[in-house]
Design an enzyme around this catalytic site. Structure first.
Site, short mmCIF file in Angstrom:
data_model
loop_
_atom_site.label_atom_id
_atom_site.label_comp_id
_atom_site.label_asym_id
_atom_site.label_seq_id
_atom_site.Cartn_x
_atom_site.Cartn_y
_atom_site.Cartn_z
N SER A 161 16.10 -17.88 -32.26
CA SER A 161 16.28 -16.55 -32.82
C SER A 161 14.92 -15.86 -32.90
O SER A 161 13.90 -16.53 -33.08
CB SER A 161 16.89 -16.64 -34.22
OG SER A 161 16.85 -15.37 -34.88
N TYR A 174 17.34 -19.93 -42.45
CA TYR A 174 17.68 -19.75 -41.03
C TYR A 174 16.41 -19.62 -40.19
O TYR A 174 16.25 -20.29 -39.16
CB TYR A 174 18.55 -18.50 -40.88
CG TYR A 174 19.00 -18.20 -39.48
CD1 TYR A 174 20.04 -18.90 -38.89
CD2 TYR A 174 18.40 -17.18 -38.74
CE1 TYR A 174 20.47 -18.62 -37.60
CE2 TYR A 174 18.82 -16.88 -37.45
CZ TYR A 174 19.85 -17.60 -36.89
OH TYR A 174 20.27 -17.32 -35.61
#
Length: 277
Positions: A161, A174
């Site tokens: 990401s 995350y």
């Protein structure tokens, strides 16, 4: 001299393991590889989702392979798999190689998102996020990389990401888990380069997936993603569009193919310029 056809990845006849293939980016990666003549082992903790995907793909096999006419028959099979279970990963990899043949491609897509301010994350939020997003990558790589090395070839792509490279409010677990997965993949690539195994990362930004839509709490949320949000220190997306899962899959396919044969330990951001890098 390379025998690849410019603009057309040559992948037919290979075998790929794709985790998190039940929806979103993972499903797009599985579809793209299969369309190029790759036999795909589609895995997901949600077994019914990958079973449905495999059924749909098998009903419409690729008629030909770009760049070379008819290609070898490709197969697609579904395997329920929890990547947090190291023993299950090893057993599934063994089964895939018995069923489909030696793995030449591994794509790590499986991931979860738990949002909360950093100091309000629970122990379970933190541990579960790392179990899937980081330890899951470790489990699959540990099972697959030595097999690839023994054959002198292979490509591993981890879908991380852009949050791994820029702070995001409410996404500490995350972002940290994805950053760890990025560095693990790069270290793996360094160790296995001499064995012909390439390891790269694709870092998506906001992509139209169920995970992304779970963050949209009001009708204006997509516009804030595009335009930026001063309150959360987001810059927006310079290309003024939210990615489609296929945008990410195309980058994965490139890195998995021989067109990227001299690329390893790289982190390709596919985020429309959102991280300004």
């Amino acid at each position: 001299m390379s025998d690849t056809v410019p603009g057309r990845p040559r992948l037919a006849g290979r075998v790929a393991l794709v985790t998190g293939a039940g929806q979103g980016i993972g499903a797009a990666v599985a579809r793209s590889l299969y369309a190029l003549g790759v036999s795909v082992a589609a895995t997901d903790v949600h077994g019914a989702a990958v079973a449905e995907l495999a059924e749909r793909l098998a009903a419409r096999p690729p008629a030909s392979v770009p760049g070379g006419g008819e290609g070898p028959a490709a197969a697609v099979r579904a395997y329920p798999l929890d990547v947090t279970d190291g023993r299950a990963v090893e057993e599934t990899v063994e089964r895939i190689e018995r069923d489909l043949g030696p793995l030449g491609i591994l794509v790590n897509v499986a991931g979860i998102l738990r949002t909360a301010p950093a100091a309000e994350l629970t122990d379970e939020d933190w541990s579960r996020t790392f179990a899937v997003n980081t330890t899951g990558v470790f489990h699959t790589a540990r099972a697959v990389a030595p097999r690839m090395a023994g054959r002198g070839t292979g490509s591993i792509v981890t879908v991380a990401s852009n949050a791994a490279g820029i702070p995001r409010t409410g996404m500490a677990a995350y972002a940290a888990s994805k950053a760890a997965a990025v560095m693990f993949t790069k270290c793996l690539g360094l160790e296995y380069a001499r064995h012909g195994v390439r390891c790269n990362v694709v870092a998506p930004g906001s992509t139209d997936t169920p995970m992304q839509r779970s963050l949209w709490t009001d009708p204006d949320a997509p516009r804030r993603v595009l335009d930026g949000d001063l309150a959360t220190y987001r810059t927006g997306i310079p290309l003024a569009r939210i990615a489609d899962p296929q945008d990410i899959a195309d980058a994965v396919v490139f890195l998995a193919s021989d067109q990227a044969r001299h690329i390893t330990m790289q982190d390709l951001y596919v985020d429309g310029g959102a991280t300004l890098r």
